[in-house]
Design a protein around this motif. Structure first.
Motif, PDB file in Angstrom:
ATOM      1  N   VAL A 416     -36.740  -4.665  25.891  1.00  0.00           N
ATOM      2  CA  VAL A 416     -35.440  -5.128  26.415  1.00  0.00           C
ATOM      3  C   VAL A 416     -35.550  -6.583  26.854  1.00  0.00           C
ATOM      4  N   ARG A 417     -36.643  -6.880  27.537  1.00  0.00           N
ATOM      5  CA  ARG A 417     -36.821  -8.244  28.039  1.00  0.00           C
ATOM      6  C   ARG A 417     -36.840  -9.246  26.875  1.00  0.00           C
ATOM      7  N   ILE A 418     -37.586  -8.916  25.836  1.00  0.00           N
ATOM      8  CA  ILE A 418     -37.656  -9.849  24.688  1.00  0.00           C
ATOM      9  C   ILE A 418     -36.304  -9.891  23.972  1.00  0.00           C
ATOM     10  N   ALA A 419     -35.699  -8.721  23.784  1.00  0.00           N
ATOM     11  CA  ALA A 419     -34.401  -8.669  23.075  1.00  0.00           C
ATOM     12  C   ALA A 419     -33.383  -9.584  23.741  1.00  0.00           C
ATOM     13  N   ASN A 420     -33.421  -9.626  25.076  1.00  0.00           N
ATOM     14  CA  ASN A 420     -32.412 -10.397  25.821  1.00  0.00           C
ATOM     15  C   ASN A 420     -32.878 -11.803  26.174  1.00  0.00           C
ATOM     16  N   SER A 421     -33.923 -12.288  25.520  1.00  0.00           N
ATOM     17  CA  SER A 421     -34.507 -13.565  25.963  1.00  0.00           C
ATOM     18  C   SER A 421     -33.999 -14.783  25.185  1.00  0.00           C
ATOM     19  N   THR A 422     -32.809 -14.671  24.567  1.00  0.00           N
ATOM     20  CA  THR A 422     -32.207 -15.850  23.929  1.00  0.00           C
ATOM     21  C   THR A 422     -30.849 -16.117  24.579  1.00  0.00           C
ATOM     22  N   VAL A 423     -30.242 -17.247  24.211  1.00  0.00           N
ATOM     23  CA  VAL A 423     -28.911 -17.545  24.764  1.00  0.00           C
ATOM     24  C   VAL A 423     -27.826 -16.747  24.043  1.00  0.00           C
ATOM     25  N   TYR A 424     -28.228 -16.082  22.949  1.00  0.00           N
ATOM     26  CA  TYR A 424     -27.246 -15.390  22.106  1.00  0.00           C
ATOM     27  C   TYR A 424     -27.015 -13.943  22.528  1.00  0.00           C
ATOM     28  N   GLY A 425     -26.013 -13.332  21.928  1.00  0.00           N
ATOM     29  CA  GLY A 425     -25.750 -11.918  22.173  1.00  0.00           C
ATOM     30  C   GLY A 425     -24.724 -11.392  21.183  1.00  0.00           C
ATOM     31  N   LEU A 426     -25.060 -11.475  19.904  1.00  0.00           N
ATOM     32  CA  LEU A 426     -24.061 -11.073  18.909  1.00  0.00           C
ATOM     33  C   LEU A 426     -24.262  -9.620  18.465  1.00  0.00           C
ATOM     34  N   ALA A 427     -25.469  -9.292  17.988  1.00  0.00           N
ATOM     35  CA  ALA A 427     -25.712  -7.945  17.469  1.00  0.00           C
ATOM     36  C   ALA A 427     -27.145  -7.540  17.782  1.00  0.00           C
ATOM     37  N   ASN A 434     -35.333   9.279  20.264  1.00  0.00           N
ATOM     38  CA  ASN A 434     -35.162   9.709  21.646  1.00  0.00           C
ATOM     39  C   ASN A 434     -33.739   9.325  22.092  1.00  0.00           C
ATOM     40  N   LEU A 435     -32.906  10.352  22.308  1.00  0.00           N
ATOM     41  CA  LEU A 435     -31.491  10.120  22.604  1.00  0.00           C
ATOM     42  C   LEU A 435     -31.300   9.293  23.881  1.00  0.00           C
ATOM     43  N   GLY A 436     -32.071   9.638  24.901  1.00  0.00           N
ATOM     44  CA  GLY A 436     -31.960   8.909  26.166  1.00  0.00           C
ATOM     45  C   GLY A 436     -32.307   7.445  25.976  1.00  0.00           C
ATOM     46  N   ARG A 437     -33.377   7.192  25.246  1.00  0.00           N
ATOM     47  CA  ARG A 437     -33.800   5.809  24.996  1.00  0.00           C
ATOM     48  C   ARG A 437     -32.729   5.054  24.191  1.00  0.00           C
ATOM     49  N   ALA A 438     -32.149   5.720  23.205  1.00  0.00           N
ATOM     50  CA  ALA A 438     -31.111   5.082  22.391  1.00  0.00           C
ATOM     51  C   ALA A 438     -29.967   4.609  23.279  1.00  0.00           C
ATOM     52  N   HIS A 439     -29.509   5.493  24.163  1.00  0.00           N
ATOM     53  CA  HIS A 439     -28.380   5.106  25.030  1.00  0.00           C
ATOM     54  C   HIS A 439     -28.786   4.049  26.042  1.00  0.00           C
ATOM     55  N   ARG A 440     -30.000   4.168  26.553  1.00  0.00           N
ATOM     56  CA  ARG A 440     -30.462   3.138  27.507  1.00  0.00           C
ATOM     57  C   ARG A 440     -30.497   1.769  26.823  1.00  0.00           C
ATOM     58  N   ARG A 443     -27.096   0.216  26.333  1.00  0.00           N
ATOM     59  CA  ARG A 443     -26.598  -0.398  27.575  1.00  0.00           C
ATOM     60  C   ARG A 443     -27.341  -1.682  27.905  1.00  0.00           C
ATOM     61  N   ALA A 444     -28.635  -1.704  27.628  1.00  0.00           N
ATOM     62  CA  ALA A 444     -29.470  -2.816  28.115  1.00  0.00           C
ATOM     63  C   ALA A 444     -29.430  -4.050  27.231  1.00  0.00           C
ATOM     64  N   VAL A 445     -29.234  -3.856  25.925  1.00  0.00           N
ATOM     65  CA  VAL A 445     -29.305  -5.021  25.022  1.00  0.00           C
ATOM     66  C   VAL A 445     -28.002  -5.801  25.121  1.00  0.00           C
ATOM     67  N   ARG A 446     -28.125  -7.082  25.379  1.00  0.00           N
ATOM     68  CA  ARG A 446     -26.929  -7.920  25.515  1.00  0.00           C
ATOM     69  C   ARG A 446     -26.448  -8.316  24.127  1.00  0.00           C
ATOM     70  N   ALA A 447     -25.352  -7.706  23.679  1.00  0.00           N
ATOM     71  CA  ALA A 447     -24.828  -7.983  22.337  1.00  0.00           C
ATOM     72  C   ALA A 447     -23.449  -7.361  22.195  1.00  0.00           C
TER      73      ALA A 447
END
Ligand code: ADP
Length: 494
Positions: A416-427, A434-440, A443-447
């Motif tokens: 999550v930290r790496i995924a969200n470590s740019t100025v972007y948030g498109l996709a 793991n269903l729980g992980r998928a939903h988490r 929610r967590a990925v900024r896009a």
């Protein structure tokens, strides 16, 4: 769609293209023309008008006049709907012609172009044609001595600046809702992909769109695009393209009439693969397609691959194998999987990113170079680079080319930290069973869109828009209509 029909269409001479202003073909005010270079072989395909600021002002004046006299906005919804459906019919009837013309201009592989360009454009226009007589005003829940009505009005003149990767699809994302709501439009296609969009404008007139409602000016962004941005008479500016240009458009707005500006900008979208993905073979195949289709020239391209360390080597090998299986070549050959890079400038930029990735310690697993230079065209091998640190240039900046950067992670939290470590948030995407992980992760990925166990394919029923510096506002779905209406309250004392 067969190869011989495509070959016949590609053999046609492309006539010179002028602006469309007030329903007429109009040359540049100073007679200027610019060459249209085909990325397929680097030759001059035709010429088109090289617009001036005066041309843009004339187009905006025509759009304003058309809006003010109500020749479109004043028509009953059913009449506007009919014209838009007719337009979609014509786009479908001319689909292959539009697709081949577009590919000769921008280099997209024909298989993708036929689906993503005329096919998608016609679908989008139909969607908004159907929506336009289902949008109601509101009555507010006021006290009983008042009637408060909320009207939804067209904004007036919409300026639309379109990029070169999918001119018809992205053009329709703006034109469909803008015209459905009764606005007039001035269009500015991209320098390196104007021809098919200009043809689509012609078809709108054939379908019965009144003159002046849809105007189009070709030429350089820094000239005609700037004139549009600085106009005192454009009410809303909608844009898809680079962050640098998006930033300029906001400045133009601030320096002129503070027009509303909606931006769909770039991305650096993370594709996050966990070891518990349901099907790693499929994930590897999709990961390659998600970055390499249209030679990586897709705003939502999955350009960062984040792989759980325990499967890193094996997964990267599978992605590289899929990448190597994608045939790069003549985009008008039905056997081609990846067409041309749009321009020489873009190719040089892509190669610069490969070099800087190596300088920062990345290892090229496959690709990394120009190919088919002997054709005169602009082609690049699909490229996979591993060992890309989250702060490397390749991890931070959009390439807009066929270059995939791979980074390993150890835990969900680190992903999550790496995924969200740019100025972007498109996709973005997450692969897990793991269903729980998928939903988490969703929610967590900024896009604006997070895929689960797939990538791409989100259709016109859902909004597309960025978080962070990927932009604001939305294309597609009913949410797109908000950009093209003004709310007006009637507060009536009873
Ligand atoms: P790219 O760098 O990938 O070509 P751009 O953002 O420059 O992306 O291009 C997207 C669109 O923006 C094109 O239609 C282009 O002509 C237009 N454009 C470029 N520069 C400007 C500018 N200064 N003002 C307005 N439009 C511009």
């Amino acid at each position: 769609m067969d190869q011989s029909t495509i070959n016949a269409l590609r053999a046609q001479v492309v006539p010179q293209r002028l602006h469309v202003i007030d329903g007429k073909d109009v040359p540049a005010s100073d007679g200027g023309l610019m060459d249209v270079i085909s990325p397929i072989d680097g030759t001059v395909l035709t010429q088109m008008a090289k617009g001036t600021a005066a041309d843009m002002e004339a187009a905006i004046a025509a759009a304003r006049a058309a809006f003010e006299d109500g020749r479109w906005a004043g028509q009953p919804p059913a009449a506007r709907k009919k014209v838009l459906h007719k337009w979609a019919d014509l786009i479908e009837a001319h689909a292959l012609e539009l697709a081949v013309l577009g590919v000769r201009d921008n280099g997209t592989e024909i298989g993708m172009a036929i689906k993503a360009e005329p096919g998608s454009a016609a679908g989008t226009i139909r969607y908004y044609a159907e929506a336009l007589d289902k949008i109601y005003g509101e009555i507010a829940p006021t006290s009983s001595d008042v009637l408060a009505m909320i009207h939804k009005e067209p904004v007036g003149v919409v300026g639309a600046i379109i990029p070169w990767n999918f001119p018809l699809m992205i053009g329709a994302w703006k034109l469909g809702p803008a015209l459905a709501m009764g606005n007039s439009v001035v269009l500015k296609p991209a320098e390196t992909a104007s021809l098919s969009l200009m043809r689509m404008v012609e078809l709108a007139h054939e379908a019965g769109l009144p003159s002046g409602v849809l105007n189009a000016v070709t030429g350089e962004g820094a000239v005609v695009g700037e004139a549009m941005g600085l106009s005192m008479d454009v009410d809303v500016l909608v844009f898809t393209g680079s962050g640098a240009t998006g930033r300029r458009l906001m400045e133009y707005s601030a320096r002129s009439n503070m027009k509303r500006v909606y931006l769909e900008l770039g991305g650096k979208s993370p594709n996050v693969v966990f070891a518990d993905a349901p099907n790693l073979e499929e994930a590897a195949m999709v990961a390659a397609g998600a970055i390499f289709r249209n030679a990586g020239q897709v705003c939502v391209a999955a350009s960062r691959l984040l792989v759980e360390a325990s499967i890193h080597d094996e997964f990267v090998a599978a992605v590289a194998k899929n990448a190597e299986a994608l045939r790069v070549g003549d985009p008008l050959d039905l056997q081609t999987a990846i067409g041309a890079v749009n321009s020489e400038r873009q190719l040089t930029q892509n190669l610069g990113f490969v070099q800087s990735a190596q300088d920062e310690g990345g290892q090229i697993i496959t690709g990394g170079a120009r190919v088919l230079a002997e054709t005169g065209g602009f082609y690049m091998a699909p490229t996979v680079v591993t060992g890309v640190t989250p702060d490397a240039r390749l991890a931070q900046q959009e390439v807009f080319g066929p270059v995939l950067g791979v980074t390993a992670f150890e835990s969900e939290e680190e992903a999550v930290r790496i995924a969200n470590s740019t100025v972007y948030g498109l996709a973005g995407a997450v692969w897990t069973s793991n269903l729980g992980r998928a939903h988490r992760m969703v929610r967590a990925v900024r896009a604006g869109v997070v895929h689960v166990n797939t990538y791409g394919g989100a259709d016109g029923t859902v909004p597309l828009g960025g978080h962070g510096q990927s932009g604001n506002g939305h294309d597609k779905s009913l949410h797109a209509l908000e950009k093209y209406i003004n709310l007006k309250t009637a507060w009536i004392k009873l």
